[in-house]
Design a protein around this motif. Sequence first.
Motif, PDB file in Angstrom:
ATOM      1  N   ALA A 295      17.629  57.887   0.635  1.00 52.25           N
ATOM      2  CA  ALA A 295      17.427  58.725  -0.419  1.00 52.25           C
ATOM      3  C   ALA A 295      17.336  59.976  -0.702  1.00 52.25           C
ATOM      4  CB  ALA A 295      17.355  58.233  -2.073  1.00 52.25           C
ATOM      5  N   GLU A 296      15.638  59.974  -0.228  1.00 51.41           N
ATOM      6  CA  GLU A 296      15.496  61.125   0.412  1.00 51.41           C
ATOM      7  C   GLU A 296      15.517  62.448   1.311  1.00 51.41           C
ATOM      8  OE1 GLU A 296      10.227  63.188   1.490  1.00 51.41           O
ATOM      9  OE2 GLU A 296      10.787  60.654   1.698  1.00 51.41           O
ATOM     10  N   TYR A 299      18.416  63.736  -0.219  1.00 53.69           N
ATOM     11  CA  TYR A 299      18.414  64.551  -1.417  1.00 53.69           C
ATOM     12  C   TYR A 299      18.010  66.082  -0.902  1.00 53.69           C
ATOM     13  CZ  TYR A 299      15.744  67.108  -5.612  1.00 53.69           C
ATOM     14  OH  TYR A 299      15.237  67.984  -5.908  1.00 53.69           O
ATOM     15  N   ASN A 300      17.015  66.312  -0.120  1.00 56.12           N
ATOM     16  CA  ASN A 300      17.027  67.348   0.337  1.00 56.12           C
ATOM     17  C   ASN A 300      17.674  68.351   1.197  1.00 56.12           C
ATOM     18  OD1 ASN A 300      13.985  67.216  -0.498  1.00 56.12           O
ATOM     19  ND2 ASN A 300      13.351  65.882   2.375  1.00 56.12           N
ATOM     20  N   ALA A 303      20.770  68.633  -2.598  1.00 53.51           N
ATOM     21  CA  ALA A 303      20.528  68.179  -3.463  1.00 53.51           C
ATOM     22  C   ALA A 303      19.377  69.948  -4.210  1.00 53.51           C
ATOM     23  CB  ALA A 303      20.824  67.188  -4.085  1.00 53.51           C
ATOM     24  N   SER A 304      18.556  69.413  -3.232  1.00 51.25           N
ATOM     25  CA  SER A 304      17.925  70.244  -3.429  1.00 51.25           C
ATOM     26  C   SER A 304      18.056  71.645  -3.721  1.00 51.25           C
ATOM     27  CB  SER A 304      16.534  70.127  -2.568  1.00 51.25           C
ATOM     28  OG  SER A 304      15.421  71.067  -2.588  1.00 51.25           O
ATOM     29  N   GLN A 309      16.134  66.561  -9.981  1.00 50.65           N
ATOM     30  CA  GLN A 309      15.951  65.833  -9.549  1.00 50.65           C
ATOM     31  C   GLN A 309      16.511  64.583 -10.321  1.00 50.65           C
ATOM     32  OE1 GLN A 309      11.281  64.122  -9.091  1.00 50.65           O
ATOM     33  NE2 GLN A 309      11.737  65.487  -7.089  1.00 50.65           N
ATOM     34  N   PHE A 312      20.133  64.280  -9.695  1.00 48.26           N
ATOM     35  CA  PHE A 312      19.981  63.012  -8.373  1.00 48.26           C
ATOM     36  C   PHE A 312      19.878  62.158  -8.704  1.00 48.26           C
ATOM     37  CE2 PHE A 312      18.604  61.673  -4.367  1.00 48.26           C
ATOM     38  CZ  PHE A 312      20.288  61.472  -3.966  1.00 48.26           C
ATOM     39  N   CYS A 315      23.255  59.934  -9.717  1.00 49.96           N
ATOM     40  CA  CYS A 315      24.088  59.575  -8.716  1.00 49.96           C
ATOM     41  C   CYS A 315      23.428  58.595  -7.687  1.00 49.96           C
ATOM     42  CB  CYS A 315      24.167  61.026  -8.238  1.00 49.96           C
ATOM     43  SG  CYS A 315      24.823  62.308  -8.894  1.00 49.96           S
ATOM     44  N   THR A 316      21.886  57.756  -7.993  1.00 51.18           N
ATOM     45  CA  THR A 316      21.921  56.667  -6.823  1.00 51.18           C
ATOM     46  C   THR A 316      21.726  56.069  -8.008  1.00 51.18           C
ATOM     47  OG1 THR A 316      19.512  57.093  -7.628  1.00 51.18           O
ATOM     48  CG2 THR A 316      20.415  58.202  -6.389  1.00 51.18           C
TER      49      THR A 316
END
Length: 370
Positions: A295-296, A299-300, A303-304, A309, A312, A315-316
């Motif tokens: 996920a990190e 996101y990076n 999405a970042s 956050q 995002f 969405c998880t």
Amino acid sequence: MSDHAEYSPSGLASFELCPRFEKAEQQEVHPVTAEGTLLHDCVERRDTSGLTPAQTRLVEDCIAFTENVTDGANEHHREVRLDIGRQDDGSSLTFGTVDHVAIGGDTAVVVDYKFGYNGVDAADTNAQGAAYTLGVMERWPEVEKVILWFYLPRRGEQTTHTYTRKDEAQLRLRLETIIERAKDDSLEPVPSPTACQYCAAKTKCPALAENALVLAGKYSSTCADMDATTLVEVHSSQISDPTQMSKALAIASVMEDWAKSVKHHARELVLNEGVEIPGYKIIQRSGSATLTGSAEEIYNTVASGQLTQDEFIGCTKVDLGKLTTLLADKAPRGQKGAVKENLMEVLESLGLARRGSPTNVLMKEKKKTQ
């Protein structure tokens, strides 16, 4: 063992039921089979390093069981390849590998582990065990008595039978009969739920198609053996006898496997051999896309700077199974189940989780080993 006999000990029971049985060639090793191979190796090496706690318990159970039933033996052999059914020309009818053979005086103790979820035939009728026993008697002429054990650690079951040297001729006759019948192409197939379920010939078996498969729409609740030759026009809803319904369910399972096999081989015909099947065509569907990164990382990457956050996270989806397992793994031994239940209670009380409504599923009982 890397090579396998055409009529291996593990397959003898199926050939005994039906001489036309064909072993399925698996393209991929089933996870349960792969785990079983791993655990057999760990028992042989007496090494549990790298195993999960559950796997470790299975291996340790096998080691403890074997030490108990072979206590007093002065000779131990692990993962023993046996040539079985010795012939006058020096060849053998088959061969196989048994997990443990212990010799003490004129007695041999044979132990074979079964790490699967299903039961096995009782030791006194087990065809695989009969083959192993014959192989031991042939290899060690001084042995007058063979104590055969099958141990199923996952099910907490065991079955045993003692053979003596006077049984050797009968064991040999049984093995020769099974294999000679399997080699005789003139013999007709004999459909049965047990053998048909694992047979690779389901799609081309005339006996299965002409007899068992007609039960799809009509079978008799008054026929004691569910014999297809005495079928009448009776719908499944009219079967009220529990015993008959049990037999019908067993046949239905075979029919489901047969249907899946037909569809698989039909697709292979079209894709690999270019055969056109009237009324059918291949339609290509797009494969489902899946995320493989964490996920990190995702996101990076995407999405970042574009999503907050909170957006995002919206969405998880949290994997409840993984979450409870992670927390349970940190709990003291014996409290893992309580940790999982407590987590659910807390999440439910806060409105963050809910249990689905229970459903009723009719499942075949796993075979109990006698």
